[in-house]
Design a protein around this motif. Structure first.
Motif, short mmCIF file in Angstrom:
data_model
loop_
_atom_site.label_atom_id
_atom_site.label_comp_id
_atom_site.label_asym_id
_atom_site.label_seq_id
_atom_site.Cartn_x
_atom_site.Cartn_y
_atom_site.Cartn_z
N LEU A 1 0.83 -1.21 0.00
CA LEU A 1 0.00 0.00 0.00
C LEU A 1 0.87 1.26 0.00
N ARG A 2 1.88 1.28 0.85
CA ARG A 2 2.76 2.45 0.93
C ARG A 2 3.49 2.69 -0.39
N LYS A 3 4.04 1.61 -0.94
CA LYS A 3 4.81 1.75 -2.18
C LYS A 3 3.91 2.13 -3.35
N THR A 4 2.67 1.66 -3.33
CA THR A 4 1.71 2.03 -4.37
C THR A 4 1.42 3.52 -4.32
N ALA A 5 1.15 4.03 -3.12
CA ALA A 5 0.86 5.46 -2.97
C ALA A 5 2.04 6.31 -3.42
N GLU A 6 3.24 5.90 -3.08
CA GLU A 6 4.43 6.65 -3.44
C GLU A 6 4.64 6.69 -4.95
N LYS A 7 4.51 5.54 -5.59
CA LYS A 7 4.76 5.48 -7.03
C LYS A 7 3.65 6.17 -7.83
N ALA A 8 2.41 6.04 -7.38
CA ALA A 8 1.30 6.72 -8.07
C ALA A 8 1.49 8.23 -8.02
N LYS A 9 1.93 8.73 -6.87
CA LYS A 9 2.19 10.17 -6.75
C LYS A 9 3.34 10.59 -7.65
N GLU A 10 4.38 9.77 -7.71
CA GLU A 10 5.54 10.08 -8.54
C GLU A 10 5.16 10.18 -10.01
N LEU A 11 4.28 9.27 -10.47
CA LEU A 11 3.87 9.23 -11.87
C LEU A 11 2.64 10.10 -12.15
N ASP A 12 2.10 10.73 -11.11
CA ASP A 12 0.91 11.57 -11.23
C ASP A 12 -0.24 10.81 -11.88
N THR A 13 -0.52 9.63 -11.34
CA THR A 13 -1.64 8.85 -11.81
C THR A 13 -2.49 8.42 -10.62
N GLY A 14 -3.58 7.71 -10.88
CA GLY A 14 -4.51 7.37 -9.82
C GLY A 14 -4.34 5.97 -9.26
N MET A 15 -5.16 5.67 -8.24
CA MET A 15 -5.21 4.35 -7.63
C MET A 15 -6.67 3.90 -7.56
N HIS A 16 -6.88 2.60 -7.68
CA HIS A 16 -8.22 2.03 -7.71
C HIS A 16 -8.29 0.88 -6.71
N ALA A 17 -9.18 0.98 -5.73
CA ALA A 17 -9.25 -0.03 -4.67
C ALA A 17 -10.68 -0.46 -4.40
N HIS A 18 -10.84 -1.71 -3.98
CA HIS A 18 -12.10 -2.17 -3.39
C HIS A 18 -12.06 -1.75 -1.92
N LEU A 19 -13.12 -1.10 -1.45
CA LEU A 19 -13.12 -0.62 -0.06
C LEU A 19 -14.43 -0.90 0.64
N CYS A 20 -14.32 -1.49 1.81
CA CYS A 20 -15.48 -1.74 2.68
C CYS A 20 -16.63 -2.38 1.91
N GLU A 21 -16.28 -3.42 1.17
CA GLU A 21 -17.28 -4.14 0.40
C GLU A 21 -18.12 -5.03 1.31
N HIS A 22 -17.48 -5.61 2.35
CA HIS A 22 -18.20 -6.53 3.22
C HIS A 22 -17.60 -6.52 4.62
N LYS A 23 -18.29 -7.12 5.55
CA LYS A 23 -17.90 -7.09 6.96
C LYS A 23 -16.59 -7.83 7.21
N ASP A 24 -16.32 -8.90 6.44
CA ASP A 24 -15.08 -9.66 6.65
C ASP A 24 -13.85 -8.78 6.47
N GLU A 25 -13.93 -7.85 5.54
CA GLU A 25 -12.82 -6.94 5.27
C GLU A 25 -12.56 -6.04 6.48
N VAL A 26 -13.62 -5.52 7.06
CA VAL A 26 -13.49 -4.66 8.24
C VAL A 26 -12.94 -5.47 9.41
N SER A 27 -13.48 -6.67 9.60
CA SER A 27 -13.02 -7.53 10.69
C SER A 27 -11.54 -7.86 10.54
N PHE A 28 -11.12 -8.14 9.32
CA PHE A 28 -9.71 -8.47 9.05
C PHE A 28 -8.81 -7.32 9.47
N CYS A 29 -9.19 -6.10 9.08
CA CYS A 29 -8.36 -4.93 9.40
C CYS A 29 -8.31 -4.66 10.90
N LEU A 30 -9.44 -4.75 11.55
CA LEU A 30 -9.48 -4.51 13.00
C LEU A 30 -8.65 -5.55 13.73
#
Length: 444
Positions: free
Chosen positions: A200-229
């Motif tokens: 995640l960190r390296k993606t953010a750094e390189k996207a900023k360097e190349l001035d392009t975007g990022m595309h993510a799946h976010l908070c699609e389901h409860k399992d994802e939230v549980s995993f992060c917590l």
């Protein structure tokens, strides 16, 4: 007398405020809209008679998976987990040729339903998706599916953080701004359960360097939230923020299980938010769309690919409207919990905003890129009406789209696609579906 490359004459227009203007001319020169008004008196290389037609911005499918086109209907009426039982075996067996045919078929369906741009969150062989995008005449933000962890993910679908970055940079160098700048290469974040904090960190750094975007799946389901917590003591949005990903350069898909603090954080950071109504409402729940709109978040729509539905955003917007009214509106007796103008905005401008192109796309305005679709409104399910703009949300469908203009060029005319061989692609797609199903171990 002024001259332009393409003139649409005497058309009904859905303007930037989602109101109706009749008897309008639209002058297009090159890839931009140069003049809008009545009786412009322009000469043109090509003219479209707009009588009986409505012009509106091309639709933006801001969360899509081109590589899943040949998985259509396989997960229907199946129990979880669809991801491990179907998507992983299917994607891991796709060849470059399979993905190319899938992307061609996907482009056919999108163009015929009025979609002029998409954002692809990733899959295998994304160079083939980019190739199909250039050939089709569509506009696409294309990302690789980047993953570096996950016990249920085959080794062939994941690699180290550094290797993921290297492969995306390679794709960027080959395809970014190809097709008269219609193709943009973004960095993919499949989801926080399969992307390490390092990635995640390296993606953010390189996207900023190349001035392009990022595309993510976010908070699609409860399992994802549980995993992060469990693993990070943070919710998914907080993890993305901590690793530098949560910026206005990030497009997030689904956004179903957001907390109040998540919503405020997304609004504060200017993150692009996308809903995939049919995918979400049938699997994970109802997003807090009214609250997001109250916070000033610009929301777009996505089909999530053809795996469990069609690619028609006309169908998506109907499901979203009725689902949100039933879930959020009826309990508090609020029939306008999601106004029709907000829904029209999601179909075009909201997606364009999330794709970092809101100042260039999303509405039919002078100076913007000429991505315009023309609908036949002289039909009994549309006219007569007390409110044409509202009727578009409730009644218009993919079959009403007769012409599609992308980047100033006519890509579909009278429902005939001019950039691809539809009959050949349909034939090849059927053969490819059979071979891919056999490789994945599916029974047709």
């Amino acid at each position: 007398m002024n001259h332009c490359s393409l003139l649409i004459k005497n058309v009904t227009l859905l303007n930037r405020d989602f109101e109706i203007e009749k008897n309008t001319d639209i002058a297009i020169d090159g890839n931009k809209i140069t003049k809008i008004g009545r009786n412009l008196g322009y000469t043109a290389d090509d003219v479209i008679d707009g009588k009986g037609l409505l012009a509106m911005p091309g639709l933006v499918d801001a969360h899509h998976h081109n590589a899943q086109q040949l998985l259509r209907a396989k997960p229907i009426d199946e129990y979880p987990m669809v991801w491990t039982r179907f998507l992983v075996p299917f994607e891991s067996n796709l060849s470059a040729r399979d993905t190319y045919v899938s992307a061609q078929l996907s482009a056919l369906e999108m163009i015929k339903s009025g979609t002029t741009m998409y954002a692809d969150a990733g899959g295998p062989h994304m160079d083939m998706v980019a190739k199909a995008c250039v050939e089709s005449g569509m506009r696409g933000n294309i990302a690789r599916s980047t993953m570096d962890m996950g016990g249920n993910i085959p080794d062939s679908m994941k690699c180290s953080a550094d290797e993921n970055i290297r492969r995306t940079v390679e794709l960027y160098n080959e395809w970014h701004n190809r097709g008269d700048e219609r193709v943009k290469i973004w960095f993919g974040i499949r989801q926080v359960m399969t992307c390490s904090p390092e990635l995640l960190r390296k993606t953010a750094e390189k996207a900023k360097e190349l001035d392009t975007g990022m595309h993510a799946h976010l908070c699609e389901h409860k399992d994802e939230v549980s995993f992060c917590l469990t693993n990070y003591k943070m919710r998914p949005a907080e993890l993305l923020n901590a690793t530098g990903c949560l910026t206005s350069d990030l497009l997030t898909a689904h956004n179903v299980v957001l907390s109040e603090s998540d919503i405020k954080l997304l609004a504060e950071k200017g993150v692009g938010v996308i809903h995939c109504p049919r995918s979400n409402l049938s699997n994970h729940g109802f997003p807090k769309t009214p609250r997001m709109l109250e916070e000033g978040i610009s929301i777009g729509l996505g089909s999530d690919g053809a795996c469990t539905s069609s690619l028609s955003l006309w169908d998506e917007v109907k499901v979203l409207r009725n689902g949100l009214i039933a879930y959020w509106g009826l309990p508090i007796f609020d029939p306008v919990v999601i106004p029709y103008k907000s829904l029209l905005r999601m179909m075009s401008q909201g997606g364009a905003d999330a794709c970092r192109l809101g100042d260039k796309l999303g509405s039919v305005e002078e100076g913007k890129l000429a991505d315009i679709i023309l609908l036949n409104i002289n039909r009994p399910h549309i006219l007569p009406t007390h409110n044409l703009a509202a009727t578009l949300v409730e009644s218009a469908n993919a079959g009403d789209v007769v012409h599609s203009i992308i980047n100033g060029k006519i890509v579909m005319k009278n429902r005939e696609i001019l950039t691809m061989d539809e009959e050949k692609i349909m034939w090849e797609a059927q053969k490819t579906l059979e071979s891919v199903s056999a490789k994945a171990g599916f029974t047709l």
